[in-house]
Design an enzyme around this catalytic site. Structure first.
Site, PDB file in Angstrom:
ATOM      1  N   ASP A  80      22.550 -29.983  -0.357  1.00  0.00           N
ATOM      2  CA  ASP A  80      21.438 -29.701  -1.179  1.00  0.00           C
ATOM      3  C   ASP A  80      22.305 -30.483  -2.549  1.00  0.00           C
ATOM      4  O   ASP A  80      22.909 -31.050  -2.210  1.00  0.00           O
ATOM      5  CB  ASP A  80      21.131 -28.284  -1.665  1.00  0.00           C
ATOM      6  N   HIS A  99      25.633 -28.675  -2.652  1.00  0.00           N
ATOM      7  CA  HIS A  99      26.509 -27.636  -1.639  1.00  0.00           C
ATOM      8  C   HIS A  99      27.121 -28.592  -0.647  1.00  0.00           C
ATOM      9  O   HIS A  99      25.714 -29.335  -0.570  1.00  0.00           O
ATOM     10  CB  HIS A  99      25.652 -26.188  -1.772  1.00  0.00           C
ATOM     11  N   SER A 107      29.614 -20.052  -5.876  1.00  0.00           N
ATOM     12  CA  SER A 107      28.765 -20.706  -4.341  1.00  0.00           C
ATOM     13  C   SER A 107      29.138 -21.166  -3.352  1.00  0.00           C
ATOM     14  O   SER A 107      28.994 -21.536  -2.189  1.00  0.00           O
ATOM     15  CB  SER A 107      27.657 -21.476  -4.950  1.00  0.00           C
TER      16      SER A 107
END
Ligand SMILES: *[C@@H]1O[C@H](CO)[C@@H](O)[C@H](O)[C@H]1NC(C)=O
Ligand SMILES: *[C@@H]1O[C@H](CO)[C@@H](O)[C@H](O)[C@H]1NC(C)=O
Ligand SMILES: *[C@@H]1O[C@H](CO)[C@@H](O)[C@H](O)[C@H]1NC(C)=O
Length: 356
Positions: free
Chosen positions: A331, A334, A51
């Site tokens: 978040d 991230h 990610s």
């Protein structure tokens, strides 16, 4: 292995900023004076990982990256990035002066964009399987091999390419959550790093000129850890694990560079760039400021839901800060777009090493 905060301190003195390949600068100077046009100018970017670099590969119906409020800053709606906006890949592409490479799942719709390379990274994956159905790194590399077989890219294309590889710890969270014993974590970590070395070599052996690999960010500074101190401090025991991973990675990369007799492999030091930005509460230019850098912008309303979760009536089960540009983290794991930008500004001088 003993996990001590001490490792974390040692790190700052021994590794931060140290060039992976010695004498790169000297060699570059020599090159510049002897062959003015001989510099490597990559025109394509191939991305493998998770990610931290995914720009839209995970399926829409499953991934949080396709849910509001992800993408609120850029492009203005959810678009498959695990951030409010741009991620590391976008900034590396910007550094190269090319468009961000197309996510692999959209390759059929973007023939023209294929000239900038392809992003094969899938959020949630690791070098090994991490318990979801998304392709691990070996499979991602196989996708590029497939495109070469299909004739989409030639060997010559690869010679003018840069690869970006991110591994931000999904192998370790999968190991812990599947009940892997803590005392065996160090040997599992060396297993992971060895597999990374195998993958890096395969990418290089395919003909990719330079391979950038991220070091593991200080995992104890992620909001999922700092929540336990009300976002006041990093967990240094966890950071010591990142340090341990990075030491082994450094060794693997040094060995690869030695074995290939050139400086093809470079570490993109996310550990020291995250640490620097978090410590300074901003980027070094002063244009980005993060007052409470360990606190995320998007926060779930309870511990069993996530940023992007909704109840059965569609009511949001999270809150979003007023100014995402003043939060380093988007978040629980991230960085925000501003966070990635600050990290990128810190990494720019080491990114220059791809040209040597
Ligand atoms: C990656 O995934 C493939 C397909 O699921 C599997 O066969 C392979 O063993 C995996 N590789 C690693 C290194 O875990
Ligand atoms: C820090 O992390 C370790 C290892 O995960 C954990 O055992 C410890 O409780 C954490 N410390 C704090 C203060 O959260
Ligand atoms: C570098 O490679 C040479 C052989 O090519 C080997 O003899 C030497 O041990 C290697 N050094 C390191 C530090 O890996």
């Amino acid at each position: 292995m003993e996990l001590h905060g001490l490792f974390f301190l040692l790190f700052l003195f021994t590794i931060a900023g140290e060039p992976v390949c010695a004498n790169v600068r000297d060699r570059r100077l020599k090159k510049l004076t002897t062959q003015a046009n001989g510099e490597f100018r990559p025109t394509k970017l191939f991305v493998f990982g998770d990610s931290y670099s995914d720009t839209g590969n995970n399926p829409k119906r499953l991934a949080s990256s396709w849910k509001t409020p992800y993408g609120v800053t850029f492009p203005g709606k959810p678009a498959g990035r695990y951030s409010d906006g741009r991620v590391l890949t976008d900034y590396v592409a910007r550094f190269m002066g090319i468009k961000s490479p197309l996510a692999y799942q959209w390759r059929k719709y973007g023939q023209k964009r294929l000239q900038y390379g392809v992003n094969f990274a899938y959020g949630g994956t690791g070098v090994f399987d991490t318990g979801n159905l998304e392709p691990n790194m070996t499979t991602q590399i196989g996708f590029l091999q497939g495109l070469i077989k299909e004739g989409v890219y030639t060997k010559r294309d690869l010679e003018s390419s840069l690869a970006l590889v991110t591994v931000s710890g999904n192998d370790y969270s999968a190991y812990i959550s599947s009940g892997g014993p803590r005392q065996d974590l160090p040997s599992f970590m060396s297993h992971v790093v060895n597999q990374m070395g195998i993958n890096l070599k395969v990418i290089h052996d395919m003909g990719v000129r330079k391979v950038l690999v991220s070091s593991l960010q200080p995992i104890g500074c992620l909001p999922q850890q700092t929540v336990f101190s009300s976002y006041q401090q990093c967990n240094e025991t966890e950071n010591a694990a990142s340090y341990y991973h990075n030491q082994m990675l450094q060794q693997v990369v040094t060995e690869l560079n030695n074995a290939t007799k050139d400086c093809s492999f470079l570490i993109l030091d996310l550990f020291s760039s995250f640490t620097t930005v978090l410590k300074n509460k901003g980027d070094y230019t002063g244009s980005l400021k993060f007052d409470t850098p360990l606190k995320p912008c998007c926060m779930p309303t309870s511990s069993d839901v996530y940023c992007g979760s909704r109840d059965e009536n569609g009511k949001a089960l999270y809150t979003v800060c007023n100014e995402p540009e003043s939060a380093f983290f988007w978040d629980s794991v991230h960085p925000s777009q501003a966070g990635w930008r600050a990290v990128y500004l810190t990494l720019r001088s080491s990114l220059n090493r791809i040209y040597s």
